[in-house]
Design a protein around this motif. Structure first.
Motif, PDB file in Angstrom:
ATOM      1  N   ARG A 199       4.833  13.791  -1.194  1.00 26.47           N
ATOM      2  CA  ARG A 199       4.171  12.477  -0.759  1.00 26.47           C
ATOM      3  C   ARG A 199       3.121  12.107  -1.957  1.00 26.47           C
ATOM      4  O   ARG A 199       3.033  10.879  -1.855  1.00 26.47           O
ATOM      5  N   HIS A 200       2.622  13.107  -2.316  1.00 27.40           N
ATOM      6  CA  HIS A 200       1.591  12.716  -3.325  1.00 27.40           C
ATOM      7  C   HIS A 200       2.632  11.771  -4.477  1.00 27.40           C
ATOM      8  O   HIS A 200       2.009  10.909  -5.220  1.00 27.40           O
ATOM      9  N   ASN A 201       3.692  12.417  -4.996  1.00 37.13           N
ATOM     10  CA  ASN A 201       4.539  11.512  -6.209  1.00 37.13           C
ATOM     11  C   ASN A 201       4.929  10.477  -5.317  1.00 37.13           C
ATOM     12  O   ASN A 201       5.271   9.359  -6.217  1.00 37.13           O
ATOM     13  N   ARG A 202       5.051  10.303  -4.243  1.00 36.15           N
ATOM     14  CA  ARG A 202       5.882   9.066  -3.392  1.00 36.15           C
ATOM     15  C   ARG A 202       4.814   7.890  -3.454  1.00 36.15           C
ATOM     16  O   ARG A 202       5.327   6.767  -3.431  1.00 36.15           O
ATOM     17  N   ALA A 203       3.378   8.438  -3.196  1.00 36.94           N
ATOM     18  CA  ALA A 203       2.440   7.216  -2.883  1.00 36.94           C
ATOM     19  C   ALA A 203       2.425   5.979  -3.689  1.00 36.94           C
ATOM     20  O   ALA A 203       2.533   4.882  -3.287  1.00 36.94           O
ATOM     21  N   ASP A 227      15.104  -6.571  -7.292  1.00 36.63           N
ATOM     22  CA  ASP A 227      15.846  -5.164  -7.570  1.00 36.63           C
ATOM     23  C   ASP A 227      15.071  -3.972  -6.972  1.00 36.63           C
ATOM     24  O   ASP A 227      15.083  -2.857  -7.509  1.00 36.63           O
ATOM     25  N   VAL A 228      14.463  -4.201  -5.762  1.00 35.39           N
ATOM     26  CA  VAL A 228      13.508  -3.235  -5.242  1.00 35.39           C
ATOM     27  C   VAL A 228      14.220  -1.985  -4.957  1.00 35.39           C
ATOM     28  O   VAL A 228      13.251  -0.981  -5.268  1.00 35.39           O
ATOM     29  N   GLU A 229      15.291  -1.939  -4.776  1.00 32.29           N
ATOM     30  CA  GLU A 229      15.918  -0.456  -4.558  1.00 32.29           C
ATOM     31  C   GLU A 229      15.937   0.192  -6.007  1.00 32.29           C
ATOM     32  O   GLU A 229      15.861   1.620  -5.877  1.00 32.29           O
ATOM     33  N   TYR A 230      16.386  -0.211  -6.924  1.00 32.06           N
ATOM     34  CA  TYR A 230      16.412   0.249  -8.265  1.00 32.06           C
ATOM     35  C   TYR A 230      15.015   0.500  -8.826  1.00 32.06           C
ATOM     36  O   TYR A 230      14.824   1.712  -9.328  1.00 32.06           O
ATOM     37  N   LEU A 231      14.182  -0.359  -8.600  1.00 27.04           N
ATOM     38  CA  LEU A 231      12.392  -0.232  -9.070  1.00 27.04           C
ATOM     39  C   LEU A 231      11.707   0.804  -8.444  1.00 27.04           C
ATOM     40  O   LEU A 231      11.047   1.613  -9.124  1.00 27.04           O
ATOM     41  N   ALA A 232      11.866   1.153  -6.965  1.00 28.20           N
ATOM     42  CA  ALA A 232      11.008   1.876  -6.379  1.00 28.20           C
ATOM     43  C   ALA A 232      11.403   3.042  -5.790  1.00 28.20           C
ATOM     44  O   ALA A 232      10.710   3.851  -5.133  1.00 28.20           O
ATOM     45  N   ASN A 233      12.959   3.237  -5.971  1.00 31.24           N
ATOM     46  CA  ASN A 233      13.358   4.667  -5.188  1.00 31.24           C
ATOM     47  C   ASN A 233      12.990   5.805  -6.089  1.00 31.24           C
ATOM     48  O   ASN A 233      14.062   6.277  -6.409  1.00 31.24           O
ATOM     49  N   ARG A 234      11.823   6.190  -6.406  1.00 31.09           N
ATOM     50  CA  ARG A 234      11.618   7.338  -7.096  1.00 31.09           C
ATOM     51  C   ARG A 234      10.340   7.962  -6.528  1.00 31.09           C
ATOM     52  O   ARG A 234       9.657   7.832  -5.624  1.00 31.09           O
ATOM     53  N   GLY A 235      10.012   9.220  -7.054  1.00 35.09           N
ATOM     54  CA  GLY A 235       9.068   9.965  -6.475  1.00 35.09           C
ATOM     55  C   GLY A 235       8.836  10.664  -5.193  1.00 35.09           C
ATOM     56  O   GLY A 235       8.238  10.910  -4.410  1.00 35.09           O
ATOM     57  N   ASN A 236      10.336  10.776  -4.569  1.00 36.36           N
ATOM     58  CA  ASN A 236      10.650  11.275  -3.339  1.00 36.36           C
ATOM     59  C   ASN A 236      10.611  12.831  -3.251  1.00 36.36           C
ATOM     60  O   ASN A 236      11.159  13.349  -2.136  1.00 36.36           O
ATOM     61  N   GLU A 287       0.823  -1.158   0.019  1.00 33.75           N
ATOM     62  CA  GLU A 287       0.072  -0.008  -0.104  1.00 33.75           C
ATOM     63  C   GLU A 287       0.844   1.378   0.147  1.00 33.75           C
ATOM     64  O   GLU A 287       1.913   1.236   0.908  1.00 33.75           O
ATOM     65  N   GLY A 288       0.456   2.160  -0.852  1.00 29.50           N
ATOM     66  CA  GLY A 288       1.242   3.518  -0.795  1.00 29.50           C
ATOM     67  C   GLY A 288       1.093   4.280   0.180  1.00 29.50           C
ATOM     68  O   GLY A 288       1.775   4.782   1.198  1.00 29.50           O
ATOM     69  N   SER A 289      -0.196   5.100   0.394  1.00 30.12           N
ATOM     70  CA  SER A 289      -0.572   5.894   1.283  1.00 30.12           C
ATOM     71  C   SER A 289      -2.114   5.847   1.407  1.00 30.12           C
ATOM     72  O   SER A 289      -2.697   6.239   0.501  1.00 30.12           O
ATOM     73  N   PRO A 290      -2.440   6.154   2.965  1.00 28.97           N
ATOM     74  CA  PRO A 290      -3.950   6.221   2.814  1.00 28.97           C
ATOM     75  C   PRO A 290      -4.297   7.659   2.770  1.00 28.97           C
ATOM     76  O   PRO A 290      -5.402   8.112   3.033  1.00 28.97           O
ATOM     77  N   TYR A 291      -3.366   8.561   2.604  1.00 26.25           N
ATOM     78  CA  TYR A 291      -3.455  10.016   2.910  1.00 26.25           C
ATOM     79  C   TYR A 291      -3.599  10.691   1.293  1.00 26.25           C
ATOM     80  O   TYR A 291      -3.779  11.953   1.095  1.00 26.25           O
ATOM     81  N   GLU A 292      -3.380   9.748   0.159  1.00 24.82           N
ATOM     82  CA  GLU A 292      -3.500  10.117  -1.045  1.00 24.82           C
ATOM     83  C   GLU A 292      -4.601   9.910  -2.122  1.00 24.82           C
ATOM     84  O   GLU A 292      -5.228   8.695  -1.417  1.00 24.82           O
ATOM     85  N   ASN A 293      -5.095  10.410  -2.959  1.00 22.09           N
ATOM     86  CA  ASN A 293      -6.138   9.891  -3.639  1.00 22.09           C
ATOM     87  C   ASN A 293      -5.916   8.468  -4.364  1.00 22.09           C
ATOM     88  O   ASN A 293      -5.034   8.291  -5.417  1.00 22.09           O
TER      89      ASN A 293
END
Length: 296
Positions: A103-107, A91-100, A62-68
């Protein structure tokens, strides 16, 4: 000792075949789930991310309950999904370390991150908490506390409600209670002079051994400085267990204020960092030993 959770962990041959998001939303019929400060919450959301693989394993996150949740679904399935097809979740670090950057983009990426870790745990036959424990054997038990204090209204007998709520949790077997500062202080005419007797009454009601934790006050006292000079001595005297996000967040520009607050609270723990977008944001706070509890 491992420097990274996946150091020494043999990779499994997994290939991502699909990514989907299940958006969830609950609207309270009375449009009144809880309230704090100047806002009232009338619905709660969730976005369940599912990553499918060629081995039949499905990772759930789950990303975040505070975003749409609808926006998380669109971005995940239209933008992220094509990037992940054929990739290995190890390769989770390579795949998911984005949108930082927000909070909207990270979710959406956070949902991918947690789903990948779920897949890694399932592929290795280990709970993720064991993989994440790089410096020793993890505890299998976590003490829980009652996180509430979002219904007392200072304009409607809020003091009685707060004390009664704490006692209810105590009767249910909880030994710790975290609460928020109630509805908007300016609207209700709440002041520190009115608030301190309520906290004293609360401590007397639950006894000296029941742990009390207070959420941040932000600008409720008129300035952040007043939290250090006027409010911190109250928490110290009443034996609070921790003070969370004292200044309404854990902003790097306030790190010197936190250091002064720490000096004013020698026995009360400082908690913060729940809004950090990545673990690297915690580093300066660790280096300067500012926070006792990092929520990231």
């Amino acid at each position: 000792m491992r420097n990274h959770p996946l150091d020494g962990v043999e990779r499994e041959q997994l290939s991502i075949t699909d990514v989907r998001v299940l958006p969830l939303s609950y609207v309270d019929p009375n449009r009144d789930l809880w309230r704090c400060g100047g806002y009232q919450v009338w619905k709660t959301d969730g976005a369940i991310t599912q990553i499918f693989t060629d081995q039949g394993l499905v990772g759930i996150g789950e990303g975040s309950p505070y975003e749409n949740p609808a926006e998380i679904k669109i971005y995940t399935e239209q933008v992220i999904r094509p990037l992940l097809i054929g990739m290995n979740p190890f390769d989770v670090e390579y795949l998911a370390n984005r949108g930082n950057d927000s909070r909207h983009n990270r979710a959406p990426w956070a949902g991918i991150d947690t789903a990948c870790w779920d897949l890694i745990g399932k592929a290795k036959g280990k709970p993720v908490y064991e993989l994440l424990a790089t410096d020793g054997k993890p505890s299998r038990q976590i003490q829980i506390y009652a996180s509430a204090g979002v219904q007392h209204e200072w304009y409607d007998n809020g003091a009685d409600f707060l004390v009664e709520e704490a006692l209810r949790y105590q009767e249910q077997g909880y030994d710790a209670f975290k609460f928020r500062p109630g509805t908007d202080w300016q609207h209700a005419g709440m002041t520190l002079a009115r608030y301190v007797p309520i906290l004293e009454r609360l401590r007397l009601a639950v006894g000296p051994d029941f742990r009390l934790m207070h959420e941040g006050l932000g600008m409720a006292l008129g300035s952040l400085e007043a939290i250090i000079t006027d409010f911190a001595p109250v928490l110290e005297e009443l034996g609070f267990y921790w003070f969370e996000e004292a200044f309404g967040g854990t902003s790097l520009e306030h790190i010197d204020l936190f250091l002064r607050l720490k000096q004013a609270l020698p026995t009360v723990k400082l908690s913060g960092g729940e809004r950090f977008l990545e673990r690297f944001e915690a580093q300066p706070w660790l280096d300067r030993r500012v926070l006792d509890i990092i929520q990231t």
